[in-house]
Enzyme design. Sequence first.
Site, mmCIF file in Angstrom:
data_model
loop_
_atom_site.group_PDB
_atom_site.id
_atom_site.type_symbol
_atom_site.label_atom_id
_atom_site.label_comp_id
_atom_site.label_asym_id
_atom_site.label_seq_id
_atom_site.Cartn_x
_atom_site.Cartn_y
_atom_site.Cartn_z
ATOM 1 C CE LYS A 126 -4.418 0.968 0.128
ATOM 2 N NZ LYS A 126 -5.560 0.140 -0.306
ATOM 3 C CG ASP A 166 -7.328 3.159 -0.998
ATOM 4 O OD1 ASP A 166 -7.772 2.002 -0.939
ATOM 5 O OD2 ASP A 166 -7.450 3.969 -0.047
HETATM 6 P P1 NDP Z 1 -13.003 7.589 -3.133
HETATM 7 O O1 NDP Z 1 -11.934 8.599 -2.922
HETATM 8 O O2 NDP Z 1 -13.533 7.368 -4.504
HETATM 9 O O3 NDP Z 1 -14.243 7.886 -2.188
HETATM 10 C C1 NDP Z 1 -14.104 7.936 -0.810
HETATM 11 C C2 NDP Z 1 -15.438 8.270 -0.190
HETATM 12 O O4 NDP Z 1 -15.342 8.115 1.224
HETATM 13 C C3 NDP Z 1 -15.857 9.714 -0.429
HETATM 14 O O5 NDP Z 1 -17.244 9.803 -0.441
HETATM 15 C C4 NDP Z 1 -15.254 10.420 0.777
HETATM 16 O O6 NDP Z 1 -15.892 11.641 1.109
HETATM 17 C C5 NDP Z 1 -15.471 9.394 1.866
HETATM 18 N N1 NDP Z 1 -14.422 9.542 2.881
HETATM 19 C C6 NDP Z 1 -13.094 9.383 2.691
HETATM 20 N N2 NDP Z 1 -12.419 9.643 3.818
HETATM 21 C C7 NDP Z 1 -13.355 9.983 4.729
HETATM 22 C C8 NDP Z 1 -13.273 10.356 6.088
HETATM 23 N N3 NDP Z 1 -12.100 10.434 6.729
HETATM 24 N N4 NDP Z 1 -14.444 10.602 6.722
HETATM 25 C C9 NDP Z 1 -15.633 10.521 6.071
HETATM 26 N N5 NDP Z 1 -15.766 10.178 4.780
HETATM 27 C C10 NDP Z 1 -14.633 9.910 4.127
HETATM 28 O O7 NDP Z 1 -12.411 6.229 -2.535
HETATM 29 P P2 NDP Z 1 -12.885 4.726 -2.776
HETATM 30 O O8 NDP Z 1 -14.342 4.667 -3.009
HETATM 31 O O9 NDP Z 1 -11.961 4.145 -3.763
HETATM 32 O O10 NDP Z 1 -12.519 4.053 -1.366
HETATM 33 C C11 NDP Z 1 -13.467 3.933 -0.303
HETATM 34 C C12 NDP Z 1 -13.013 2.845 0.642
HETATM 35 O O11 NDP Z 1 -12.930 1.607 -0.074
HETATM 36 C C13 NDP Z 1 -11.622 3.027 1.278
HETATM 37 O O12 NDP Z 1 -11.633 2.455 2.571
HETATM 38 C C14 NDP Z 1 -10.722 2.197 0.367
HETATM 39 O O13 NDP Z 1 -9.540 1.792 1.036
HETATM 40 C C15 NDP Z 1 -11.633 1.022 0.083
HETATM 41 N N6 NDP Z 1 -11.327 0.224 -1.094
HETATM 42 C C16 NDP Z 1 -11.215 0.790 -2.337
HETATM 43 C C17 NDP Z 1 -10.961 0.001 -3.439
HETATM 44 C C18 NDP Z 1 -10.908 0.555 -4.815
HETATM 45 O O14 NDP Z 1 -10.770 -0.236 -5.760
HETATM 46 N N7 NDP Z 1 -11.042 1.855 -5.028
HETATM 47 C C19 NDP Z 1 -10.742 -1.448 -3.299
HETATM 48 C C20 NDP Z 1 -10.947 -1.961 -1.968
HETATM 49 C C21 NDP Z 1 -11.218 -1.131 -0.918
HETATM 50 P P3 NDP Z 1 -15.142 13.035 0.776
HETATM 51 O O15 NDP Z 1 -15.199 13.172 -0.719
HETATM 52 O O16 NDP Z 1 -15.933 14.051 1.499
HETATM 53 O O17 NDP Z 1 -13.740 12.915 1.285
HETATM 54 O O1 2IT Z 2 -7.827 -1.666 -0.920
HETATM 55 C C1 2IT Z 2 -7.737 -2.160 -2.063
HETATM 56 O O2 2IT Z 2 -7.833 -3.382 -2.249
HETATM 57 C C2 2IT Z 2 -7.533 -1.261 -3.208
HETATM 58 N N1 2IT Z 2 -7.501 -0.041 -3.016
HETATM 59 C C3 2IT Z 2 -7.347 -1.820 -4.575
HETATM 60 C C4 2IT Z 2 -5.918 -2.240 -4.787
HETATM 61 C C5 2IT Z 2 -5.565 -2.672 -6.194
HETATM 62 O O3 2IT Z 2 -4.375 -2.982 -6.376
HETATM 63 O O4 2IT Z 2 -6.414 -2.720 -7.076
#
Ligand code: NDP
Ligand code: 2IT
Length: 444
Positions: A126, A166
Amino acid sequence: MSYVDEIYAKVVEQNPGEAEFHQAVKEVLDSLKLVIDANEDKYRKMALLERLVEPERIISFRVPWVDDNGQVQVNKGYRVQFNSAIGPYKGGLRLHPSVNQGILKFLGFEQVFKNSLTGLPIGGGKGGSNFDPKGKSDREVMAFCQSFMTELSKYIGADQDVPAGDIGVGAREIGFLYGQYKRLTGLYEGVLTGKGLNYGGSLVRTQATGYGLVYILDEMLKNNGKELAGKTVVVSGSGNVAIYATEKAQQLGAKVVALSDSNGYIYDADGIKLDVVKEIKEVRRGRIKEYTASVPSAVYTEGKGIWTIKCDIALPCATQNELNLDDAKALKANGCFAVAEGANMPSTREATDFFLENNMLFMPGKAANAGGVATSALEMSQNSQRLSWSFDEVDAKLKDIMVNIFAKANDAAKRYGVAGNYVAGANIAGFEKVVDAMMAQGIV
Ligand code: NDP
Ligand code: 2IT
């Protein structure tokens, strides 16, 4: 003291100030007690757990860039290369002001087990920075990404370490990062995933985490005599994972009534209009409260509180520790019977324990959100083959992987006498493959 407890005490002592890392390690070690206690002497002699909780390498570096006023800014950059026993390091990059080494160690540690569960040959890593993309111009984001990659490029490669997106890292950022990597190294290789479709990206990667979450949710429900169609769902966040979890849940006949961002949440009793959300978040990079301008019957509430909305199923898809014990109690009191984690470690330990003690169906993040990284691994395969598979082909593979992850977590839980505890099941099943590879590869 048992070996497992001894290691947890050492982790706390030797990694001060890294609360999220301690939390992630504790949850895994507590699950592994069932496995380790039976083989304690063997594992202790090999210092298996000491090696499992210590990243192979952490790279930390300075990221200088120039803002639109000509002012030089400096951020912290990191890559945690946690474990490469079963494949090249693989995991996302997070850009958020809260990023620090402890957060990235927790995420890297979770990634090791998650990636193992996918059944694909990927190790865990990460990275990221405390850079805040909010309110920055495209030029500022590009300047940051180019500087970040100038340093990171020395440590990554298609067969070495393959970052992805992420929080705060989507298609725009991956494009800037990829362009700079190619410029520096001269290599057109699958060094990043989540790339655009015209330069090596895979169909379904954008949707994969959210779709995968709903596929495994559906599998968990079916296995417990329930179904998704007709259920009311609350999803937190409104980013990549939340949007595509909502899309797939709607396609399968559920009604999603709420979404949020870090400022507040919207409630739409008629069901979220996802085209409105996509326009706000994916096109305008706006705030979720703008939803009410297009849908006046929806209600926006500032602040936390999304878990007080009545629902059957909750899908936390924002960030770590966003759902605490009080939230868990509120969900239960309102009739919620299933929770699946789209985010990484969104439920606090107390909330997770409450779900399990109250026999709610609970699928932890490292199983539930593995569809994103699994599809990243499929993108790596396509890049190696220099081929692109169709949407349906990748989607079918993703579904298959999620159904398999459910089976692995379900079986491991049964084998160790904790049937229905998918937290223990996922941790044990993820651990088994990694530990087998580590034992086979000697003291490294
Ligand atoms: P994005 O940046 O696309 O979206 C994040 C969302 O979560 C936004 O709505 C954001 O609101 C909110 N958010 C982020 N930080 C905070 C905080 N500290 N408090 C409140 N709301 C918060 O990210 P993703 O959708 O990609 O990721 C969301 C989650 O999923 C994370 O935990 C990530 O690690 C996990 N994840 C993502 C993957 C991926 O493929 N993208 C894969 C597996 C897991 P705001 O815009 O107001 O900050
Ligand atoms: O938390 C996660 O698994 C991710 N943000 C996706 C990682 C990846 O290599 O696609």
